[in-house]
Write a protein that holds these residues in place. Structure first.
Motif, short mmCIF file in Angstrom:
data_model
loop_
_atom_site.label_atom_id
_atom_site.label_comp_id
_atom_site.label_asym_id
_atom_site.label_seq_id
_atom_site.Cartn_x
_atom_site.Cartn_y
_atom_site.Cartn_z
N GLU A 38 1.06 -1.28 0.07
CA GLU A 38 -0.61 0.11 -0.12
C GLU A 38 0.95 0.87 0.23
O GLU A 38 0.66 2.02 -1.14
CB GLU A 38 -0.78 0.15 1.25
CG GLU A 38 -1.74 -0.85 1.12
CD GLU A 38 -3.38 -1.09 0.34
OE1 GLU A 38 -3.26 0.17 -0.47
OE2 GLU A 38 -4.09 -1.98 0.63
N GLY A 41 2.95 1.90 -3.69
CA GLY A 41 1.72 1.90 -4.85
C GLY A 41 2.00 0.60 -5.93
O GLY A 41 3.05 0.10 -5.76
N PRO A 42 1.35 0.66 -6.57
CA PRO A 42 1.20 0.18 -7.52
C PRO A 42 2.60 0.07 -8.52
O PRO A 42 2.92 -0.60 -9.99
CB PRO A 42 0.13 0.19 -9.56
CG PRO A 42 -0.33 1.65 -8.09
CD PRO A 42 -0.07 1.92 -7.00
N ARG A 43 3.32 1.81 -8.71
CA ARG A 43 4.58 1.40 -9.40
C ARG A 43 5.96 0.44 -8.48
O ARG A 43 6.75 0.72 -9.44
CB ARG A 43 4.93 3.16 -9.50
CG ARG A 43 3.77 4.33 -10.26
CD ARG A 43 3.96 5.43 -10.90
NE ARG A 43 4.07 5.91 -9.86
CZ ARG A 43 5.05 6.51 -9.09
NH1 ARG A 43 6.35 6.70 -9.54
NH2 ARG A 43 4.71 7.14 -7.59
N GLN A 45 7.45 -2.32 -5.68
CA GLN A 45 7.10 -3.24 -5.95
C GLN A 45 7.56 -3.79 -4.60
O GLN A 45 8.28 -3.64 -3.76
CB GLN A 45 8.14 -4.15 -6.92
CG GLN A 45 8.36 -5.59 -6.99
CD GLN A 45 9.30 -6.06 -7.86
OE1 GLN A 45 10.64 -5.76 -8.12
NE2 GLN A 45 9.08 -7.49 -8.27
N ASN A 67 -5.76 -6.64 -4.83
CA ASN A 67 -5.77 -5.50 -5.69
C ASN A 67 -4.20 -5.50 -6.19
O ASN A 67 -4.13 -4.42 -6.33
CB ASN A 67 -7.08 -5.06 -6.96
CG ASN A 67 -7.77 -6.41 -6.93
OD1 ASN A 67 -7.65 -6.65 -7.67
ND2 ASN A 67 -9.23 -5.67 -7.00
N LEU A 68 -3.48 -6.09 -5.23
CA LEU A 68 -2.18 -5.67 -4.82
C LEU A 68 -1.27 -6.44 -5.80
O LEU A 68 -0.64 -7.55 -5.28
CB LEU A 68 -1.94 -6.10 -3.72
CG LEU A 68 -2.19 -4.28 -2.92
CD1 LEU A 68 -2.20 -4.97 -1.14
CD2 LEU A 68 -2.38 -3.25 -2.87
N HIS A 69 -1.43 -6.68 -7.47
CA HIS A 69 -0.61 -7.15 -7.91
C HIS A 69 1.06 -6.67 -8.08
O HIS A 69 1.51 -7.89 -8.86
CB HIS A 69 -1.01 -6.95 -8.88
CG HIS A 69 -2.91 -6.80 -9.53
ND1 HIS A 69 -3.25 -8.16 -9.25
CD2 HIS A 69 -3.39 -6.23 -9.88
CE1 HIS A 69 -4.35 -8.28 -9.48
NE2 HIS A 69 -4.78 -7.13 -9.50
N HIS A 70 1.42 -5.78 -6.67
CA HIS A 70 2.59 -5.76 -7.48
C HIS A 70 3.33 -6.06 -5.56
O HIS A 70 4.65 -6.17 -5.70
CB HIS A 70 2.88 -3.50 -7.25
CG HIS A 70 2.22 -3.44 -5.75
ND1 HIS A 70 0.98 -2.90 -6.38
CD2 HIS A 70 2.70 -2.63 -4.80
CE1 HIS A 70 0.60 -2.25 -5.71
NE2 HIS A 70 1.50 -2.05 -4.22
#
Length: 194
Positions: A38, A41-43, A45, A67-70
């Motif tokens: 969180e 963020g998505p940018r 890992q 939905n934390l695909h990272h």
């Protein structure tokens, strides 16, 4: 959640920012990994490492559910991080209650050092003087449990007072110790957690 405030403050102090890469060493079921994901963020890992297939499965399932695909957790021994050459370079590594359990904390720290990008940071939360945990007034049963717990860690090669050795380990492995602080928790009988 009990230690989330201390963890978040330490990550901020270490300069964690959105878009960075984080290694969660000994991630367990992913509680800190989820917060780290969180945070970056998505940018960014987050890669979690743990030896328990069950914990790794739980961490990956929780990441999918949010939905934390990272965020991705994988099964590996934290004492063998040097052999995980396929890992990217990380901006920050986090180890919470890991070094106290492993027979070779020096190998863990050496592996972390090699996995960090230049200028990367390591944040550690671990135990010092574990056996001092007590009730006031003291209760023999609680003291017995604390002492038995510390003995069991030592019998398996761990060290419930690892933080006393940590500055030397960090120095030998190339780290510069920038900050160290004590977190003590107190609770009253009416509280559900401390």
């Amino acid at each position: 959640r009990l230690w989330a405030d201390a963890a978040h403050a330490a990550w901020k102090r270490a300069g964690l920012k959105p878009g960075q890469r984080v290694l969660d060493v000994g991630c367990g079921p992913g509680f800190a990994s989820l917060d780290l994901a969180e945070f970056v963020g998505p940018r960014g890992q987050v890669v979690g490492i743990d030896e328990s297939e069950g914990f790794v499965g739980a961490a990956n399932e929780a990441a999918r559910a949010r939905n934390l695909h990272h965020l991705f957790a994988r099964v590996a021994n934290v004492q063998s991080l040097l052999s995980l050459t396929e890992l990217p370079a990380f901006d920050l590594a986090y180890a919470r209650w890991v070094l106290c359990f492993v027979p070779d904390p020096e190998a863990v720290v050496a592996g972390i050092f090699e996995r960090l990008a230049p200028g990367g940071r390591l944040v550690v939360h671990d135990y010092f003087n574990y056996a001092s945990m007590t009730f006031a007034p003291p209760r023999a049963a609680f003291t017995h449990v604390v002492q038995a717990t510390a003995r069991s860690w030592r019998q398996r090669g761990g060290d419930p007072d690892i933080v006393g050795r940590l500055p030397g380990i960090l120095k030998r492995q190339g780290f510069t110790l920038e900050h160290m602080e004590l977190h003590a928790r107190f609770a009253f009988p009416s509280e559900t957690r401390f």
